[in-house]
Scaffold this motif. Structure first.
Motif, PDB file in Angstrom:
ATOM      1  N   HIS A   9       0.854  -1.186   0.000  1.00 22.46           N
ATOM      2  CA  HIS A   9       0.000   0.000   0.000  1.00 22.46           C
ATOM      3  C   HIS A   9       0.893   1.240   0.000  1.00 22.46           C
ATOM      4  N   GLU A  10       0.935   1.935  -1.120  1.00 24.77           N
ATOM      5  CA  GLU A  10       1.834   3.065  -1.300  1.00 24.77           C
ATOM      6  C   GLU A  10       1.352   4.302  -0.535  1.00 24.77           C
ATOM      7  N   LYS A  11       2.268   4.932   0.200  1.00 25.15           N
ATOM      8  CA  LYS A  11       1.923   6.188   0.868  1.00 25.15           C
ATOM      9  C   LYS A  11       1.673   7.304  -0.138  1.00 25.15           C
ATOM     10  N   ILE A  12       2.412   7.295  -1.239  1.00 22.80           N
ATOM     11  CA  ILE A  12       2.425   8.429  -2.150  1.00 22.80           C
ATOM     12  C   ILE A  12       1.060   8.686  -2.783  1.00 22.80           C
ATOM     13  N   ASP A  13       0.277   7.631  -3.034  1.00 21.89           N
ATOM     14  CA  ASP A  13      -1.032   7.850  -3.659  1.00 21.89           C
ATOM     15  C   ASP A  13      -2.158   7.041  -3.011  1.00 21.89           C
ATOM     16  N   ASN A  14      -1.838   6.369  -1.893  1.00 26.69           N
ATOM     17  CA  ASN A  14      -2.840   5.608  -1.137  1.00 26.69           C
ATOM     18  C   ASN A  14      -3.427   4.461  -1.944  1.00 26.69           C
ATOM     19  N   CYS A  15      -2.659   3.942  -2.899  1.00 27.59           N
ATOM     20  CA  CYS A  15      -3.092   2.800  -3.699  1.00 27.59           C
ATOM     21  C   CYS A  15      -2.038   1.693  -3.608  1.00 27.59           C
ATOM     22  N   TRP A  16      -2.278   0.583  -4.292  1.00 30.26           N
ATOM     23  CA  TRP A  16      -1.461  -0.616  -4.101  1.00 30.26           C
ATOM     24  C   TRP A  16      -0.628  -0.939  -5.345  1.00 30.26           C
ATOM     25  N   SER A  17       0.551  -1.521  -5.099  1.00 29.78           N
ATOM     26  CA  SER A  17       1.424  -1.897  -6.204  1.00 29.78           C
ATOM     27  C   SER A  17       2.275  -3.100  -5.834  1.00 29.78           C
ATOM     28  N   LEU A  18       2.869  -3.707  -6.842  1.00 35.94           N
ATOM     29  CA  LEU A  18       3.898  -4.708  -6.603  1.00 35.94           C
ATOM     30  C   LEU A  18       5.095  -4.012  -5.973  1.00 35.94           C
ATOM     31  N   PRO A  19       5.778  -4.656  -5.025  1.00 36.22           N
ATOM     32  CA  PRO A  19       6.968  -4.013  -4.455  1.00 36.22           C
ATOM     33  C   PRO A  19       8.011  -3.767  -5.538  1.00 36.22           C
ATOM     34  N   GLY A  20       8.625  -2.593  -5.493  1.00 38.76           N
ATOM     35  CA  GLY A  20       9.635  -2.277  -6.502  1.00 38.76           C
ATOM     36  C   GLY A  20       9.786  -0.781  -6.681  1.00 38.76           C
ATOM     37  N   GLY A  21      10.496  -0.397  -7.733  1.00 42.06           N
ATOM     38  CA  GLY A  21      10.718   1.014  -8.013  1.00 42.06           C
ATOM     39  C   GLY A  21      11.807   1.193  -9.045  1.00 42.06           C
ATOM     40  N   TRP A  22      12.310   2.430  -9.157  1.00 41.75           N
ATOM     41  CA  TRP A  22      13.369   2.721 -10.119  1.00 41.75           C
ATOM     42  C   TRP A  22      14.594   1.857  -9.841  1.00 41.75           C
ATOM     43  N   ALA A  23      15.234   1.387 -10.901  1.00 39.98           N
ATOM     44  CA  ALA A  23      16.468   0.614 -10.755  1.00 39.98           C
ATOM     45  C   ALA A  23      17.558   1.511 -10.167  1.00 39.98           C
ATOM     46  N   ASP A  24      18.256   1.010  -9.172  1.00 34.45           N
ATOM     47  CA  ASP A  24      19.329   1.757  -8.531  1.00 34.45           C
ATOM     48  C   ASP A  24      20.660   1.497  -9.221  1.00 34.45           C
ATOM     49  N   VAL A  25      21.464   2.541  -9.383  1.00 36.73           N
ATOM     50  CA  VAL A  25      22.807   2.380  -9.932  1.00 36.73           C
ATOM     51  C   VAL A  25      23.612   1.493  -8.994  1.00 36.73           C
ATOM     52  N   GLY A  26      24.331   0.530  -9.554  1.00 35.66           N
ATOM     53  CA  GLY A  26      25.145  -0.380  -8.757  1.00 35.66           C
ATOM     54  C   GLY A  26      24.443  -1.674  -8.402  1.00 35.66           C
ATOM     55  N   TYR A  27      23.138  -1.779  -8.729  1.00 38.43           N
ATOM     56  CA  TYR A  27      22.370  -2.986  -8.445  1.00 38.43           C
ATOM     57  C   TYR A  27      21.919  -3.624  -9.755  1.00 38.43           C
TER      58      TYR A  27
END
Length: 210
Positions: free
Chosen positions: A90-108
């Motif tokens: 449950h995302e704080k940013i928009d109060n909706c739900w998503s698969l865990p994840g996000g922008w790819a981090d440099v070095g990963y």
């Protein structure tokens, strides 16, 4: 913001013009070229402002926060199943739900991002199993975005930890495909989640890409 088909095309034009401008500014060899590419960037900002109504300074800052040849951004999502249900946060940013994840981090690596984000957002330790899908965001019903984005979905197996919210999440849980909560459409769509459930029913299904 709801965009007509014509507006969506202009959004694509604005992003393309911005990409050309950024590449030109990276490789410009004289002040004449720099001036022309700066003018192209200004045009892309003006188009975006007309479409969105956002402050031009905000759009300009968004377009100028990266240097070098512009390439698509990469969004990585972990796909974790348990008892025929899928893990969502449950995302704080928009109060909706998503698969865990996000922008790819440099070095990963992409799989390392999936592991990291699932631990931070859902409290679970997971092991990456296989790549399920690579999707171009523009081919799916997401809200308009200033970025051209590739989305990577990686099947993961829970091997430890316990469900708990993270710094960016309000809650976490597993959901049946026919009883999904309101989805964060910026991050994932219902049609994408339904594609992922196909891998639960058919583990041998080939990688999905568009």
């Amino acid at each position: 913001m709801s965009l007509t088909e014509a507006s969506e095309k202009w959004l694509a034009f604005a992003k393309r013009v911005q990409a050309i401008a950024q590449a030109g500014l990276t490789y410009a060899v004289n002040d004449y070229d720099t001036e022309r590419y700066e003018e192209l960037r200004a045009i892309s900002v003006e188009i975006m402002q007309e479409l969105s109504g956002e402050d031009p300074d905000k759009i300009r800052a968004l377009f100028t926060n990266e240097n070098g040849y512009q390439t698509p951004k990469v969004d990585v999502r972990a796909v974790v199943f348990r008892e025929n249900k899928i893990l969502l946060v449950h995302e704080k940013i928009d109060n909706c739900w998503s698969l865990p994840g996000g922008w790819a981090d440099v070095g990963y690596s992409a799989s390392e991002v999936a592991v990291k984000e699932t631990r931070e957002e859902a409290g679970l330790e997971v092991k990456p199993i296989r790549l399920l899908a690579i999707l171009d965001k523009k081919h799916h019903p997401h809200p308009p975005s200033p970025y051209h984005t590739y989305k990577i979905f990686i099947l993961c197996k829970a091997i430890g930890g316990s469900l708990q919210q993270g710094m960016e999440t309000l809650d976490v849980g597993f959901f049946d495909r026919n009883n999904l909560p309101p989805l964060s459409l910026e991050r994932n769509t219902d049609s994408q989640v339904q594609i992922l459930f196909e891998y639960l029913e058919n583990p041998e299904k080939e990688v999905y890409f568009d």
